[in-house]
Design a protein around this motif. Structure first.
Motif, mmCIF file in Angstrom:
data_model
loop_
_atom_site.group_PDB
_atom_site.id
_atom_site.type_symbol
_atom_site.label_atom_id
_atom_site.label_comp_id
_atom_site.label_asym_id
_atom_site.label_seq_id
_atom_site.Cartn_x
_atom_site.Cartn_y
_atom_site.Cartn_z
ATOM 1 N N GLY A 1 0.788 -1.236 0.189
ATOM 2 C CA GLY A 1 0.127 0.220 0.128
ATOM 3 C C GLY A 1 0.867 1.263 -0.070
ATOM 4 O O GLY A 1 0.615 2.282 -0.529
ATOM 5 N N GLY A 2 2.143 1.096 0.533
ATOM 6 C CA GLY A 2 2.798 2.204 0.805
ATOM 7 C C GLY A 2 3.083 2.659 2.178
ATOM 8 O O GLY A 2 1.948 3.102 2.879
ATOM 9 N N ASN A 3 4.187 2.970 2.535
ATOM 10 C CA ASN A 3 4.455 3.459 3.956
ATOM 11 C C ASN A 3 3.941 4.876 4.274
ATOM 12 O O ASN A 3 3.634 5.314 5.322
ATOM 13 C CB ASN A 3 6.034 3.352 4.452
ATOM 14 C CG ASN A 3 6.287 3.612 5.587
ATOM 15 O OD1 ASN A 3 6.057 2.895 6.551
ATOM 16 N ND2 ASN A 3 6.935 4.869 6.070
ATOM 17 N N ASP A 4 3.829 5.457 3.178
ATOM 18 C CA ASP A 4 3.280 6.951 3.246
ATOM 19 C C ASP A 4 2.005 7.030 3.581
ATOM 20 O O ASP A 4 1.389 7.820 4.260
ATOM 21 C CB ASP A 4 3.741 7.760 2.184
ATOM 22 C CG ASP A 4 3.216 6.953 0.657
ATOM 23 O OD1 ASP A 4 3.197 6.067 0.664
ATOM 24 O OD2 ASP A 4 2.766 7.702 -0.165
ATOM 25 N N ILE A 5 1.213 5.905 3.070
ATOM 26 C CA ILE A 5 -0.168 5.855 3.512
ATOM 27 C C ILE A 5 -0.279 5.614 4.928
ATOM 28 O O ILE A 5 -1.245 6.210 5.493
ATOM 29 C CB ILE A 5 -0.877 4.726 2.461
ATOM 30 C CG1 ILE A 5 -0.648 4.813 1.085
ATOM 31 C CG2 ILE A 5 -2.400 4.636 2.764
ATOM 32 C CD1 ILE A 5 -1.254 6.219 0.442
ATOM 33 N N LEU A 6 0.229 4.637 5.514
ATOM 34 C CA LEU A 6 0.129 4.297 6.689
ATOM 35 C C LEU A 6 0.586 5.566 7.615
ATOM 36 O O LEU A 6 0.104 5.960 8.673
ATOM 37 C CB LEU A 6 1.150 3.189 7.059
ATOM 38 C CG LEU A 6 1.070 3.174 8.661
ATOM 39 C CD1 LEU A 6 -0.154 2.515 9.150
ATOM 40 C CD2 LEU A 6 2.167 1.643 8.799
ATOM 41 N N HIS B 1 0.534 9.148 6.813
ATOM 42 C CA HIS B 1 -0.464 10.025 6.738
ATOM 43 C C HIS B 1 -1.791 9.520 7.681
ATOM 44 O O HIS B 1 -2.471 10.277 8.134
ATOM 45 C CB HIS B 1 -0.666 10.470 5.436
ATOM 46 C CG HIS B 1 0.325 11.177 4.820
ATOM 47 N ND1 HIS B 1 0.939 12.220 5.249
ATOM 48 C CD2 HIS B 1 1.019 10.842 3.523
ATOM 49 C CE1 HIS B 1 1.733 12.551 4.483
ATOM 50 N NE2 HIS B 1 1.892 11.718 3.616
ATOM 51 N N ALA B 2 -2.133 8.171 7.267
ATOM 52 C CA ALA B 2 -3.309 7.636 8.003
ATOM 53 C C ALA B 2 -3.179 7.705 9.540
ATOM 54 O O ALA B 2 -4.139 7.983 10.374
ATOM 55 C CB ALA B 2 -3.689 6.234 7.565
#
Length: 321
Positions: free
Chosen positions: A248-253, A255-256
């Motif tokens: 999914g992407g570490n950036d998604i986690l 920011h979430a």
């Protein structure tokens, strides 16, 4: 009757489940009870425990796991040993699983008895779900051959067993323990002396958050269960949790987590330092070629095709394809 290479100490639910797992896998196993009982008490316990093993195997057979005609021979692989015969059974064991009640006093007493009776090369394990392996090490004769092995219920059905290690454990003993577990169809995973192992530590967070959602009126229990079975459950059955972050992407986690920390709870949703560090380093996962895993040299196109195929294979069983 051939010697039981495997011994479960404690005739409660865990000992019975371990016996079921080994019997199903074709091995002789002894279940040892260390409590002093009257003949009538022992007979009643033995009957109850044997009936439970038979019932578990019958259930598996009814679900199509194997021919029901095999149940009787599987049950015969389990021997029931009272306190008087405990030392003799332990002396023959290649691997012992302590499963007495979850108190330090009970564990200490059992470990003393097991260590004194077992041969020097026997692997000794505890199935404790709440006591750190390092807290039990001082009570074991020969700590280099001791580790925790946590079975996930139902122990005879769930493949994963969690092996919790400590600094004094002999690497050769760990390798033997993994091989023996693999030989009965288990999937051994290794962790350090950490509270909650891997699965209980993760699932406790999910269960508590689900309960909070019901408490807050965010969703009903029924809606949450549908969402977890056919949403989160299918996704995490196809992808491991860390693998899921990378895909999914570490950036998604990142920011979430920030958003939910602000809107729900700053402590429960605090961003782990490792996630923030990978964000700063641009290690976002699959899309940047590195994250928690390194994708250098990997066939990314084939990997991306494999991901949906895993989920697709499970959808018919979920009744949604």
């Amino acid at each position: 009757m051939s010697v039981a290479r495997f011994v479960a100490v404690g005739a409660g639910r865990m000992g019975r489940s371990i016996a079921t797992a080994f019997a199903y896998a074709g091995h002789r196993v002894a279940v040892v009870d260390l409590r002093s009982r009257t003949p009538d008490q022992w007979q009643a316990l033995q009957q109850e425990a044997s009936d439970e093993v038979r019932g578990s195997l019958n259930s598996l057979a009814e679900l199509g796991a194997f021919d029901p005609a095999l149940v009787a021979s599987m049950v015969e692989r389990v021997s029931w040993v009272n306190e008087a015969g405990a030392d003799a059974a332990l002396a023959q064991a290649e691997m012992v699983f302590e499963g007495v009640p979850e108190t330090m006093a009970a564990k200490q007493s059992a470990m003393a008895r097991i260590g004194a009776a077992c041969r020097a090369d026997a692997i000794i394990t505890s199935t404790t779900s709440s006591i750190l392996v390092t807290d039990l090490v001082p009570w074991v004769l020969g700590p280099e051959r001791f580790l925790n092995i946590h079975w996930l219920n139902p122990a005879y059905l769930i493949p994963v067993v969690e092996l919790s290690t400590h600094p004094r454990l002999d690497p050769a003993v760990l390798a033997r323990a993994k091989a023996l577990m693999s030989a009965i169809g288990k999937l051994p995973v290794v962790c350090g002396p950490t509270p909650g192992y891997i699965v209980p530590r993760l699932q406790a967070l999910v269960m508590n958050e689900a309960a909070r959602m019901v408490q807050e009126g965010a969703a009903t229990a029924e809606e949450i269960d549908l969402a977890t079975r056919y949403g989160m459950g299918l996704r995490f059955a196809a992808l491991g949790v860390i693998e899921f972050i990378d895909v999914g992407g570490n950036d998604i986690l990142f920011h979430a987590s920030r958003e939910m920390a602000a809107s729900i709870d700053p402590h429960r949703y605090a961003t782990p330092a490792i996630v923030a560090a990978k964000m700063a380093q641009g290690q976002l996962g699959l899309k940047t070629g590195a994250g928690f895993y390194d994708y250098d040299g990997r066939d990314i196109a084939a990997y991306r095709r494999d991901i949906p195929s895993r989920t697709l294979g499970m959808l018919p069983h979920a009744g949604h394809w």
